[in-house]
Scaffold this active site. Structure first.
Site, PDB file in Angstrom:
ATOM      1  N   LYS A 129      25.163  32.932  32.616  1.00  0.00           N
ATOM      2  CA  LYS A 129      26.278  32.476  31.619  1.00  0.00           C
ATOM      3  C   LYS A 129      26.870  31.186  32.161  1.00  0.00           C
ATOM      4  O   LYS A 129      27.016  30.753  33.319  1.00  0.00           O
ATOM      5  CB  LYS A 129      27.338  33.607  32.052  1.00  0.00           C
ATOM      6  CG  LYS A 129      28.806  33.103  31.447  1.00  0.00           C
ATOM      7  CD  LYS A 129      29.820  33.979  32.135  1.00  0.00           C
ATOM      8  CE  LYS A 129      31.271  33.340  31.489  1.00  0.00           C
ATOM      9  NZ  LYS A 129      32.610  34.088  32.297  1.00  0.00           N
TER      10      LYS A 129
ATOM     11  N   GLY B  73      41.998  34.360  32.648  1.00  0.00           N
ATOM     12  CA  GLY B  73      43.046  34.923  33.711  1.00  0.00           C
ATOM     13  C   GLY B  73      44.327  34.925  33.219  1.00  0.00           C
ATOM     14  O   GLY B  73      45.280  35.446  34.115  1.00  0.00           O
TER      15      GLY B  73
ATOM     16  N   ALA C 220      37.102  36.019  28.423  1.00  0.00           N
ATOM     17  CA  ALA C 220      38.596  35.413  29.154  1.00  0.00           C
ATOM     18  C   ALA C 220      39.702  35.604  28.378  1.00  0.00           C
ATOM     19  O   ALA C 220      39.705  35.601  26.954  1.00  0.00           O
ATOM     20  CB  ALA C 220      38.142  33.899  29.405  1.00  0.00           C
ATOM     21  N   GLY C 221      40.748  36.213  28.899  1.00  0.00           N
ATOM     22  CA  GLY C 221      42.014  36.070  28.545  1.00  0.00           C
ATOM     23  C   GLY C 221      42.540  37.415  27.766  1.00  0.00           C
ATOM     24  O   GLY C 221      43.664  37.558  27.691  1.00  0.00           O
TER      25      GLY C 221
ATOM     26  N   ASN D 156      37.031  40.404  33.778  1.00  0.00           N
ATOM     27  CA  ASN D 156      37.172  40.290  35.253  1.00  0.00           C
ATOM     28  C   ASN D 156      38.552  40.487  35.903  1.00  0.00           C
ATOM     29  O   ASN D 156      38.909  41.698  36.258  1.00  0.00           O
ATOM     30  CB  ASN D 156      36.639  38.877  35.735  1.00  0.00           C
ATOM     31  CG  ASN D 156      36.491  39.051  37.331  1.00  0.00           C
ATOM     32  OD1 ASN D 156      35.521  38.521  37.623  1.00  0.00           O
ATOM     33  ND2 ASN D 156      37.047  39.830  38.144  1.00  0.00           N
ATOM     34  N   THR D 157      39.479  39.506  35.626  1.00  0.00           N
ATOM     35  CA  THR D 157      41.016  39.612  36.128  1.00  0.00           C
ATOM     36  C   THR D 157      41.445  40.810  35.529  1.00  0.00           C
ATOM     37  O   THR D 157      42.409  41.515  36.247  1.00  0.00           O
ATOM     38  CB  THR D 157      41.703  38.463  35.779  1.00  0.00           C
ATOM     39  OG1 THR D 157      41.130  37.175  36.070  1.00  0.00           O
ATOM     40  CG2 THR D 157      43.024  38.508  36.589  1.00  0.00           C
TER      41      THR D 157
END
Length: 274
Positions: free
Chosen positions: A109, A170, A197-198, A219-220
């Site tokens: 990635k 994040g 993301a986001g 992830n987050t």
């Protein structure tokens, strides 16, 4: 379109990247979990198709805790190393080669950050790094914005999939530019697109899957939840529901009401009134 009596098989509807089919359309990051046990339970609950590992950050932080790589290996989930934290083409390419040697995989990635505040990808450097890595035999999944022109340039240099953001890394805001992301999907109908993301809650993931995106990377949203394993499971179900809805073919949106119950003619009391 398949009928209700003709369910879509895994082989026909699996997430396929560079000719490889994956068991899930969820990709899961491995950073910032409260403990290794929480990470292990989240992987078990979310059943991701791949798990990502940031070579530069993991080597300096979480991998200091014994058993991190043993945990990932024991789960048997394919690894997707990434170049998180890199800010130059040379740094990203070097990190990718180190990751291939350590993890024994050609998957990468590609992250190349151009702005420290928004963590927005550097579009010019990203294209250059992607071209070099593709020539070096990597299966490159570039982290990019929803910019259509940049996406096309990444495809031109040999990338076979894109990972556009929904919002800055994040933030948990969900999709901040729905128009741009949907245009990207419409203009690149045959390219695997994974929203990365986001995203903050499962409904965000379900929404982009309903739009026809091929998967999500989280992830987050999972690691920083109060109960990460429960959130991982919720996201997995949301992604599956969104994909099922897309394949089923949603009804067309209308501007005016339309009765769901069919009627024949008009009742006599309505005729008298009107």
């Amino acid at each position: 379109m398949n009928s209700a009596s003709e369910p879509v098989s895994f082989a026909a509807d699996a997430l396929t990247l560079y000719g490889t089919a994956f068991a899930s359309r969820v990709l899961l990051g491995t950073s910032r979990y409260p403990s290794l046990q929480s990470l292990a339970d989240s992987i078990d609950a979310g059943r991701p198709g791949m798990v990502t590992v940031a070579l530069r950050r993991q080597m300096n932080a979480q991998t200091a805790e014994a058993g991190f790589f043993d945990l990932l290996k024991a789960r048997g989930v394919p690894l997707l190393p990434n170049t998180a934290g890199c800010q130059s083409v040379t740094e990203a390419v070097t990190t990718a080669h180190m990751a291939r040697e350590i993890f024994e995989t050609d998957w990468i990635k590609l992250e190349l950050i151009g702005d420290d505040y928004t963590l927005q990808p550097d579009p010019i450097g990203l294209i250059e790094a992607a071209e070099r890595l593709v020539k070096d035999g990597f299966k490159v999944l570039p982290y990019c914005t929803e910019d259509l022109v940049v996406g096309r340039r990444l495809l031109d240099v040999g990338c076979e999939a894109l990972m556009p953001w929904g919002a800055p890394i994040g933030t948990g805001k969900g999709v901040v530019n729905p128009y741009g992301l949907r245009v990207l999907r419409e203009r690149l109908p045959d390219v695997p697109l994974i929203v990365d993301a986001g995203l903050g809650v499962p409904s965000h993931a379900c929404q982009v899957m309903e739009w026809g995106f091929d998967g999500v990377l989280l992830n987050t949203a999972v690691s920083q939840a109060t109960h990460p394993p429960a959130m991982a499971r919720a996201f997995a179900m949301a992604v599956e529901a969104g994909r099922d809805a897309y394949v089923a073919g949603p009804m067309a949106e209308r501007d005016s009401a339309q009765a769901s119950t069919p009627v024949v003619g008009m009742p006599f009391w309505h005729q008298d009134r009107h």
